[in-house]
Motif scaffolding. Structure first.
Motif, PDB file in Angstrom:
ATOM      1  N   GLU A   1      -1.665  -1.151 -17.439  1.00  0.00           N
ATOM      2  CA  GLU A   1      -2.658  -1.848 -16.621  1.00  0.00           C
ATOM      3  C   GLU A   1      -2.073  -2.120 -15.239  1.00  0.00           C
ATOM      4  O   GLU A   1      -1.012  -2.726 -15.110  1.00  0.00           O
ATOM      5  N   ALA A   2      -2.761  -1.671 -14.215  1.00  0.00           N
ATOM      6  CA  ALA A   2      -2.286  -1.841 -12.836  1.00  0.00           C
ATOM      7  C   ALA A   2      -2.669  -3.212 -12.302  1.00  0.00           C
ATOM      8  O   ALA A   2      -3.786  -3.681 -12.539  1.00  0.00           O
ATOM      9  N   PRO A   3      -1.770  -3.885 -11.581  1.00  0.00           N
ATOM     10  CA  PRO A   3      -2.124  -5.161 -10.937  1.00  0.00           C
ATOM     11  C   PRO A   3      -3.192  -4.943  -9.874  1.00  0.00           C
ATOM     12  O   PRO A   3      -3.151  -3.955  -9.138  1.00  0.00           O
ATOM     13  N   GLU A   4      -4.109  -5.880  -9.770  1.00  0.00           N
ATOM     14  CA  GLU A   4      -5.251  -5.723  -8.870  1.00  0.00           C
ATOM     15  C   GLU A   4      -5.272  -6.742  -7.736  1.00  0.00           C
ATOM     16  O   GLU A   4      -6.166  -6.719  -6.899  1.00  0.00           O
ATOM     17  N   THR A   5      -4.286  -7.636  -7.698  1.00  0.00           N
ATOM     18  CA  THR A   5      -4.189  -8.620  -6.622  1.00  0.00           C
ATOM     19  C   THR A   5      -2.712  -8.832  -6.290  1.00  0.00           C
ATOM     20  O   THR A   5      -1.822  -8.448  -7.063  1.00  0.00           O
ATOM     21  N   LEU A   6      -2.453  -9.466  -5.142  1.00  0.00           N
ATOM     22  CA  LEU A   6      -1.074  -9.779  -4.783  1.00  0.00           C
ATOM     23  C   LEU A   6      -0.424 -10.686  -5.824  1.00  0.00           C
ATOM     24  O   LEU A   6       0.774 -10.560  -6.113  1.00  0.00           O
ATOM     25  N   GLU A   7      -1.205 -11.585  -6.389  1.00  0.00           N
ATOM     26  CA  GLU A   7      -0.663 -12.529  -7.364  1.00  0.00           C
ATOM     27  C   GLU A   7      -0.110 -11.826  -8.596  1.00  0.00           C
ATOM     28  O   GLU A   7       0.792 -12.340  -9.269  1.00  0.00           O
ATOM     29  N   ASP A   8      -0.638 -10.633  -8.877  1.00  0.00           N
ATOM     30  CA  ASP A   8      -0.204  -9.893 -10.066  1.00  0.00           C
ATOM     31  C   ASP A   8       0.784  -8.774  -9.739  1.00  0.00           C
ATOM     32  O   ASP A   8       1.096  -7.954 -10.618  1.00  0.00           O
ATOM     33  N   ALA A   9       1.252  -8.722  -8.508  1.00  0.00           N
ATOM     34  CA  ALA A   9       2.157  -7.649  -8.100  1.00  0.00           C
ATOM     35  C   ALA A   9       3.381  -7.584  -9.005  1.00  0.00           C
ATOM     36  O   ALA A   9       3.876  -8.609  -9.490  1.00  0.00           O
ATOM     37  N   TRP A  10       3.898  -6.370  -9.187  1.00  0.00           N
ATOM     38  CA  TRP A  10       5.077  -6.184 -10.029  1.00  0.00           C
ATOM     39  C   TRP A  10       6.352  -6.611  -9.313  1.00  0.00           C
ATOM     40  O   TRP A  10       6.518  -6.373  -8.115  1.00  0.00           O
ATOM     41  N   THR A  11       7.241  -7.207 -10.071  1.00  0.00           N
ATOM     42  CA  THR A  11       8.588  -7.450  -9.569  1.00  0.00           C
ATOM     43  C   THR A  11       9.365  -6.144  -9.624  1.00  0.00           C
ATOM     44  O   THR A  11       8.915  -5.161 -10.228  1.00  0.00           O
ATOM     45  N   TRP A  12      10.550  -6.127  -9.020  1.00  0.00           N
ATOM     46  CA  TRP A  12      11.376  -4.920  -9.083  1.00  0.00           C
ATOM     47  C   TRP A  12      11.637  -4.495 -10.525  1.00  0.00           C
ATOM     48  O   TRP A  12      11.570  -3.304 -10.839  1.00  0.00           O
ATOM     49  N   ASP A  13      11.939  -5.446 -11.382  1.00  0.00           N
ATOM     50  CA  ASP A  13      12.244  -5.099 -12.773  1.00  0.00           C
ATOM     51  C   ASP A  13      11.030  -4.488 -13.461  1.00  0.00           C
ATOM     52  O   ASP A  13      11.148  -3.487 -14.186  1.00  0.00           O
ATOM     53  N   GLU A  14       9.874  -5.077 -13.243  1.00  0.00           N
ATOM     54  CA  GLU A  14       8.647  -4.535 -13.847  1.00  0.00           C
ATOM     55  C   GLU A  14       8.341  -3.150 -13.297  1.00  0.00           C
ATOM     56  O   GLU A  14       7.925  -2.244 -14.037  1.00  0.00           O
ATOM     57  N   PHE A  15       8.525  -2.998 -12.002  1.00  0.00           N
ATOM     58  CA  PHE A  15       8.280  -1.714 -11.342  1.00  0.00           C
ATOM     59  C   PHE A  15       9.190  -0.632 -11.925  1.00  0.00           C
ATOM     60  O   PHE A  15       8.736   0.477 -12.260  1.00  0.00           O
ATOM     61  N   MET A  16      10.467  -0.928 -12.086  1.00  0.00           N
ATOM     62  CA  MET A  16      11.417   0.031 -12.644  1.00  0.00           C
ATOM     63  C   MET A  16      11.027   0.398 -14.075  1.00  0.00           C
ATOM     64  O   MET A  16      11.044   1.580 -14.460  1.00  0.00           O
TER      65      MET A  16
END
Length: 442
Positions: free
Chosen positions: A186-201
């Motif tokens: 599931e892709a984040p749809e707002t800035l509040e839900d943006a991925w952290t570096w760890d989540e992104f990796m």
């Protein structure tokens, strides 16, 4: 003062606009040879002689639609102002740095235009060389508050405003909706839900297969401005910077612990095999990368490729930061009609111009009012770009040493991608920047 060295980095592979911002110019002492005269002149209607003021303006050539839009806006300005006539020159794009050469040659010859288009990160170089005049006294408080903060940030040097842009830029995280659905992500749809570096990796690793990369960072653009534009937010997001706030030193900043940690993270993306060091030009659009950190122009190419795509916010470490900056306008100090020149500069950046340019190029607008009036920015995917431009956009440093600073960062970013030991590279690059800064600190 010759700007050949200062402006050399302005051309080449600059990913700040909807097209390649390679620039062109002409011969020293003359009007640049490779130009297309426009405004009413292009249509065979010369200034009548009744105008009180005749202004010269230079604009870099980009894509045909964008160039035509500039011509239309200048024609409209001429029609709306009986006392002013603009002779504009669209300087032909040859894929090199000739626009900078033209500015340099005209500076030496003493025939700069009244209004000049320039790339936002180089405002400080032009201001320090006394090419641009400050325009704070011309801009009303109401008008100033309508520009997004990053436009004012990129246009300011030593506390004074020298340029205004009609469009912004940003780098969202694009994603392939079909791949995400297949993988149950599931892709984040707002800035509040943006991925952290760890989540992104973690997601990038999950999406990487034998036949597909998890992420495209468009390393095929080369070692140039793109790497600073796209990559510097990793540092800013990590509470770091690449130069001190007062612009006097890069020691402890470009080679500081926050920058090192950010580039170590970038290095890990390549070491984990989630990013291709030599991607094909259409890697993301062809489905060979599940995500891409790219500019607004990627939305255009993805749409053309019939890709089912979306946007997510730029991933972050400690705080949310995103890329920004694009072409802008400035009034030159050689203008004999600064009041009228600012009228033209203001016209090219008013709400109508900003909104129209965004529609033509796909680049985000430079004014908050334009965001509010354009329906596409009220919903996904473009609401992501609106949020980034208004809330997290961070301008690249305004320093006359920027051409050296940006190359230094790009070299370090590339070294990280190659898996090199980063700290020695940063220390070496800092020495280059410090030598350049001495020219302006004395």
């Amino acid at each position: 003062m010759s700007l050949a060295g200062i402006l050399a980095a302005c051309g080449g592979n600059d990913a700040d606009s909807s097209t390649e911002e390679a620039q062109n110019g002409g011969d020293e002492g003359d009007t640049p040879s490779d130009v297309v005269e426009t405004g009413d002149v292009d249509q065979g209607v010369e200034a009548s002689g009744d105008e009180d003021v005749v202004l010269d303006m230079w604009i870099h050539q980009t894509g045909e639609d964008e160039t035509d839009f500039y011509i239309e806006r200048i024609d409209a300005f001429n029609e709306a102002n009986d006392h002013i006539h603009v002779n504009a020159e669209i300087i032909i794009d040859d894929g090199g740095s000739s626009y900078s050469d033209a500015v340099n040659a005209s500076l030496v010859a003493g025939n700069l235009p009244d209004v000049l288009a320039l790339d936002g990160p180089y405002v400080a170089s032009f201001a320090e060389a006394d090419i641009l005049m400050a325009v704070d006294d011309y801009l009303s408080d109401e008008d100033r508050s309508d520009f997004v903060d990053s436009i004012l940030e990129q246009g300011s040097y030593n506390g004074e405003l020298y340029s205004l842009g009609a469009m912004e830029a940003s780098v969202p995280l694009y994603y392939n909706k079909d791949i995400f659905e297949e993988e149950g992500i599931e892709a984040p749809e707002t800035l509040e839900d943006a991925w952290t570096w760890d989540e992104f990796m973690e997601v990038a690793q999950e999406l990487t297969t034998e036949d597909r990369y998890g992420l495209n960072m468009f390393m095929n653009y080369g070692v140039g401005e793109w790497l600073t534009f796209m990559g510097a937010p990793f540092v800013w997001s990590n509470n770091g910077d690449i130069i001190s706030e007062d612009g006097t030193t890069s020691e402890g900043y470009l080679n500081g612990p926050e920058t090192l940690e950010a580039l170590e993270y970038v290095k890990s993306l390549f070491e984990e095999g989630v990013v291709d060091l030599t991607p094909g030009e259409m890697q993301f659009e062809e489905g060979n990368a599940a995500m891409a950190l790219g500019g607004p122009w990627i939305a255009v190419s993805a749409e053309d490729a019939d890709l089912n795509w979306g946007m997510m916010p730029y991933p972050y470490s400690e705080q949310m930061k995103s890329p920004s900056g694009s072409m802008a306008y400035g009034v030159t100090t050689s203008s004999e009609h600064p009041d009228e020149a600012f009228e033209l500069m203001h016209w090219m950046t008013n709400e109508e111009s900003v909104e129209g340019l965004s529609e033509v190029t796909g680049m985000p607008p430079a004014r908050i009012s334009a965001f509010e009036s354009m329906d596409k920015y009220q919903e996904l995917p473009w609401s992501i770009m609106r949020e980034q431009v208004i809330e997290t956009a961070h301008a690249r440093p305004q320093t006359p040493a920027y051409p050296v600073l940006t190359d230094a960062f790009a070299q370090a970013f590339h070294a990280a991608a190659l898996g090199e030991d980063i700290q020695p590279v940063l220390d070496q690059q800092v020495q280059r920047v410090e030598r350049e800064l001495q020219r302006f600190n004395d």
